[in-house]
Design a protein around this motif. Sequence first.
Motif, PDB file in Angstrom:
ATOM      1  N   PHE A 261      56.369  62.430   6.547  1.00 52.94           N
ATOM      2  CA  PHE A 261      57.411  62.218   5.544  1.00 52.94           C
ATOM      3  C   PHE A 261      56.837  61.587   4.282  1.00 52.94           C
ATOM      4  N   THR A 262      55.839  60.726   4.450  1.00 60.08           N
ATOM      5  CA  THR A 262      55.296  60.005   3.288  1.00 60.08           C
ATOM      6  C   THR A 262      54.327  60.894   2.488  1.00 60.08           C
ATOM      7  N   THR A 263      53.422  61.541   3.178  1.00 61.43           N
ATOM      8  CA  THR A 263      52.360  62.297   2.469  1.00 61.43           C
ATOM      9  C   THR A 263      52.680  63.767   2.295  1.00 61.43           C
ATOM     10  N   GLY A 264      53.554  64.291   3.146  1.00 65.76           N
ATOM     11  CA  GLY A 264      53.869  65.719   3.094  1.00 65.76           C
ATOM     12  C   GLY A 264      52.763  66.593   3.677  1.00 65.76           C
ATOM     13  N   ARG A 265      51.795  65.978   4.376  1.00 60.34           N
ATOM     14  CA  ARG A 265      50.705  66.743   4.961  1.00 60.34           C
ATOM     15  C   ARG A 265      51.021  67.150   6.398  1.00 60.34           C
ATOM     16  N   THR A 266      50.382  68.184   6.837  1.00 54.63           N
ATOM     17  CA  THR A 266      50.521  68.659   8.222  1.00 54.63           C
ATOM     18  C   THR A 266      49.509  67.921   9.083  1.00 54.63           C
ATOM     19  N   ILE A 267      49.943  67.498  10.254  1.00 53.43           N
ATOM     20  CA  ILE A 267      49.098  66.724  11.159  1.00 53.43           C
ATOM     21  C   ILE A 267      48.999  67.473  12.487  1.00 53.43           C
ATOM     22  N   LYS A 268      47.743  67.494  13.028  1.00 54.37           N
ATOM     23  CA  LYS A 268      47.506  68.120  14.332  1.00 54.37           C
ATOM     24  C   LYS A 268      46.953  67.081  15.265  1.00 54.37           C
ATOM     25  N   THR A 269      47.564  66.959  16.445  1.00 55.68           N
ATOM     26  CA  THR A 269      47.139  65.950  17.417  1.00 55.68           C
ATOM     27  C   THR A 269      47.100  66.567  18.805  1.00 55.68           C
ATOM     28  N   GLU A 270      46.389  65.868  19.702  1.00 56.21           N
ATOM     29  CA  GLU A 270      46.334  66.268  21.109  1.00 56.21           C
ATOM     30  C   GLU A 270      46.688  65.052  21.950  1.00 56.21           C
ATOM     31  N   SER A 271      47.541  65.290  22.977  1.00 53.90           N
ATOM     32  CA  SER A 271      48.021  64.166  23.794  1.00 53.90           C
ATOM     33  C   SER A 271      48.130  64.612  25.243  1.00 53.90           C
ATOM     34  N   GLN A 272      47.841  63.657  26.124  1.00 51.13           N
ATOM     35  CA  GLN A 272      48.038  63.889  27.558  1.00 51.13           C
ATOM     36  C   GLN A 272      49.464  63.509  27.891  1.00 51.13           C
ATOM     37  N   ILE A 273      50.311  64.477  28.309  1.00 51.82           N
ATOM     38  CA  ILE A 273      51.726  64.224  28.603  1.00 51.82           C
ATOM     39  C   ILE A 273      52.024  64.780  29.978  1.00 51.82           C
ATOM     40  N   THR A 274      52.822  64.048  30.702  1.00 53.98           N
ATOM     41  CA  THR A 274      53.258  64.502  32.033  1.00 53.98           C
ATOM     42  C   THR A 274      54.548  65.284  31.867  1.00 53.98           C
ATOM     43  N   ASN A 275      54.607  66.497  32.396  1.00 51.18           N
ATOM     44  CA  ASN A 275      55.815  67.317  32.257  1.00 51.18           C
ATOM     45  C   ASN A 275      56.842  66.933  33.313  1.00 51.18           C
TER      46      ASN A 275
ATOM     47  N   THR B 245      49.733  69.340  19.344  1.00 50.10           N
ATOM     48  CA  THR B 245      50.956  69.325  18.537  1.00 50.10           C
ATOM     49  C   THR B 245      50.602  69.445  17.065  1.00 50.10           C
ATOM     50  N   ILE B 246      51.352  70.279  16.362  1.00 50.36           N
ATOM     51  CA  ILE B 246      51.216  70.438  14.910  1.00 50.36           C
ATOM     52  C   ILE B 246      52.536  70.017  14.279  1.00 50.36           C
ATOM     53  N   LYS B 247      52.477  69.080  13.350  1.00 50.31           N
ATOM     54  CA  LYS B 247      53.688  68.552  12.680  1.00 50.31           C
ATOM     55  C   LYS B 247      53.583  68.885  11.195  1.00 50.31           C
ATOM     56  N   SER B 248      54.609  69.628  10.705  1.00 52.68           N
ATOM     57  CA  SER B 248      54.614  70.074   9.309  1.00 52.68           C
ATOM     58  C   SER B 248      55.928  69.677   8.654  1.00 52.68           C
ATOM     59  N   PRO B 249      55.901  69.319   7.357  1.00 49.14           N
ATOM     60  CA  PRO B 249      57.131  68.910   6.651  1.00 49.14           C
ATOM     61  C   PRO B 249      57.953  70.113   6.211  1.00 49.14           C
ATOM     62  N   ILE B 250      59.325  69.919   6.148  1.00 48.84           N
ATOM     63  CA  ILE B 250      60.226  70.931   5.607  1.00 48.84           C
ATOM     64  C   ILE B 250      61.014  70.245   4.481  1.00 48.84           C
ATOM     65  N   SER B 251      60.874  70.794   3.247  1.00 50.01           N
ATOM     66  CA  SER B 251      61.502  70.171   2.055  1.00 50.01           C
ATOM     67  C   SER B 251      62.703  70.980   1.621  1.00 50.01           C
ATOM     68  N   ASP B 252      63.656  70.294   0.858  1.00 54.55           N
ATOM     69  CA  ASP B 252      64.791  71.005   0.284  1.00 54.55           C
ATOM     70  C   ASP B 252      64.385  71.565  -1.076  1.00 54.55           C
ATOM     71  N   ASN B 253      65.406  72.074  -1.835  1.00 58.02           N
ATOM     72  CA  ASN B 253      65.109  72.681  -3.120  1.00 58.02           C
ATOM     73  C   ASN B 253      64.571  71.694  -4.136  1.00 58.02           C
ATOM     74  N   ASN B 254      64.896  70.455  -3.900  1.00 58.20           N
ATOM     75  CA  ASN B 254      64.434  69.426  -4.840  1.00 58.20           C
ATOM     76  C   ASN B 254      63.064  68.885  -4.473  1.00 58.20           C
ATOM     77  N   GLY B 255      62.469  69.405  -3.374  1.00 57.56           N
ATOM     78  CA  GLY B 255      61.168  68.932  -2.953  1.00 57.56           C
ATOM     79  C   GLY B 255      61.217  67.730  -2.048  1.00 57.56           C
ATOM     80  N   SER B 256      62.437  67.295  -1.662  1.00 55.91           N
ATOM     81  CA  SER B 256      62.561  66.141  -0.761  1.00 55.91           C
ATOM     82  C   SER B 256      62.376  66.619   0.680  1.00 55.91           C
TER      83      SER B 256
END
Length: 863
Positions: free
Chosen positions: A154-168, A178-189
């Motif tokens: 939310f702060t930088t607007g950059r996409t982050i890729k991480t790896e985690s050990q999770i129990t299903n 996991t890849i986390k990417s920002p989604i902005s509105d028309n105003n760029g927020s």
Amino acid sequence: MLPLNKKIKKEILLWILILSASFIALSIFIYFLSDIIYKADINQIHNKYLWAILFGTSFWVTLFFTFALMRIRYLNTKKYVALIRINEENHRILLDNIQMQIWYLTDDHTYGAVNKAHASFHGIRVNKIAFRDIYDIFPKEIANRYQQENKEVFTTGRTIKTESQITNAFGKQCLISTIKSPISDNNGSIQYVVCSAEDITERKQVQKTLKEKEKFTEKLLNDMITFVGVLEPNGNIIFINNRPLKISGIKLENITGEKLYNTSLWAYSDKVQKKIKNDIKKCASGKPVVHDIQMQTADKSLIWIEFSMHPIYNECGVVEFLIPEGRDITQRKQIEEALKKSETKFRGLIEASCDWIWELNSEGAYTYTSPQVENILGYTPDEIIGKTLFDLMPPEEAARVSKIVDNLKKTDSPIIALQNINLHKDGSHVVLESSAVPIFDKTGILTGYHGIDRDISIRIQHEKEKLDLERQLLHTQKLESLGVLAGGIAHDFNNLLMVILGNADLALDKLAPASPAINNIHEIEKTSKRAAELAKQMLAYSGKGKFVIKSINLNQFINEMGHLLEVSISKNAVIKYTLADNLPAFDGDATQIRQIIMNLITNASEAIGNTSGTISLSTGIINCDRIYLDKINETLWAGLEEPLKEGIYIYLEVADTGCGMKLKTIEKIFDPFFTTKFIGRGLGLSAVLGIIRGHKGGLKIYSEINKGTTFKIIFPSNKIFDNSITVQKKNTTEEKIYHKTGTILLVDDEENICSVGRDMLEHLGFDVLTAPDGRKAIEIFRTHADKIICVLLDLTMPHMNGEETFRKMRDIRPDVKVILSSGYNEQDATQTFTGKGLAGFIQKPYPMATLKEKLKNVLKVEK
């Protein structure tokens, strides 16, 4: 009715303004149009209805179009909303069917939406996870990290890729990327963070396995004794195993990325570098490369490698890598070179050999043959390959050799010097001497033969000719020995007959005609003459008979003998004549030729015996070349000291349909007194052979048991040959008288001949001196040379023979007249006296009348 959003409302107001402006513009247009129509100012128009119609029409038209546009927009908006809803539904279905986990997070770290994959991983239904906090879903430590990551997005607007050990939800530890990417509105927020997660547990495991395999493969490649590498399609080196690196003394890191052809492996030759460069281009186009080439080592020496290169394609079918491979074949090349030299050497020996070298398989078919087969059998090697051993033999020979080879196969024995007949391409027979050794496989099974054939046709022919020559020589020696024996006996016999006939003549001359002893003397004379005829036959056998030569037409001669021949044969036999027309004459003794015909006809009649048969008597002309004459010599010939000459011959052929003869019988029929009938028949064919020999002719015999016998005799035609036989002609000199008185010297080593000769000469009125040998004769002649008018000289004497005695007498008195006397015929006895002035010849035994006639011819004087 669907509510209108702000965007649609703005669009409707915009369209109303546009329509209003259009209405005003239309009104102004109508105003000016009315001025044109009425040709008057508008103020002059007082018709209010016209204005009402114009403005009303404009208003309603504008209003109509406004509502029409609004309706169209409404319908389009309705469709658009429906499409949005459909797209939202499809989007939901798509998300729910994606195996990857997807969810949206708001800025307060709560879920906005999730797909089924994410809900299932955590064991929660989709409608239960919306608007929940991440701490409700993830463990605290992971939720804290996710919260920090979300804040960063939310702060930088950059996409982050991480790896985690999770129990299903099933308690399985999973490695989640996991890849986390920002989604902005028309105003760029930034309004949301969209998260996508993938279970990479298996991938990581596969990658780990692949890395382990890659290390193993790399180690395996580096430990290989062959050369292996990986290139880019342009030839850049990606990898090369340790083998070529150790040999060349270079390091992989120093050549990685370099062109393969630029390395020191190929730097020794521009030609080789160009060859490798062309190989890379060819392989990059999808064509594999294979050839042998030399590579340079660290010590600048060259080794041979079997070089190959093949392309590796990607999923799109494009060449992605090139795999060069090499195998050190230096030792093999050295062996090949040695084998090549050895093969060249032995091939040269094979091709230089006059023998035919071959190889057979287990079925007896030729798998290899040397070029010499063309010289021996006329076939090229290609024509021989595939043929069997027995295809080149006559059927009878193939059957014979097949049995021999089968017996040898049973014992695995070699073939040693096996003589066999093969067929030449032109159909002729070739005699070969074959030797071969068997070939066995590793299990000891016979797989074929290596062999060599030698053409021994000429050797066999020479051996046959040698055997024939030996047989002919033995036969000639036998005939010669018998001839010498017969001639010697006849000579001595003639000497005895000389005494008997001489005394008989003297007795007849001295006895009174009425004497009772006259008949006895005549019987003695008659018997002596018959004995003399027998001696002549013996001389004829020995080839030393006396010939009275004249030109003979064989057809006329046979016709004259026709009646005599008919009465001489058996009643069961019939003579068939086949006489050639225009038969040339030949020179011969008629009496001797008559004896030949009578002997052959008599033998043919006896061969027919008591059964019915035919005797064929044929004459003709034959041109005898050397081949034909040699064949006569191969069979049985007349025993001449010199071979018969080529040319035209007259032949006499007597054939019968009688019992025939075996070869052993044919070899003996010319022996004196040989017969298959009964003992005591005389000389017969022995005399025939002597007569033929004396006439320089030839004889050939064909005979088969129970099929008959053919005698073919050839005489040289006098059109071609100048016969050396002296032709006796009548004395055409006018009659002369001779001395009836004088002294005659009689020289003979036989005392009885000297005694009877003295009496005969004295009875004729001459004085006689006698000498027992040549030496004594020379002494007497030297003493009485002046009064001796003639010498009667014997040819064969001890101490000094007649020839030497004659020569010395001529030295004493060159004009001495010498009459030679011998038991042999004139031709043989006088051949050494030719041109030496011999006065005459008289053959023993001779009666007093013959002696008188000879002296008359020698001692003739002019009237």
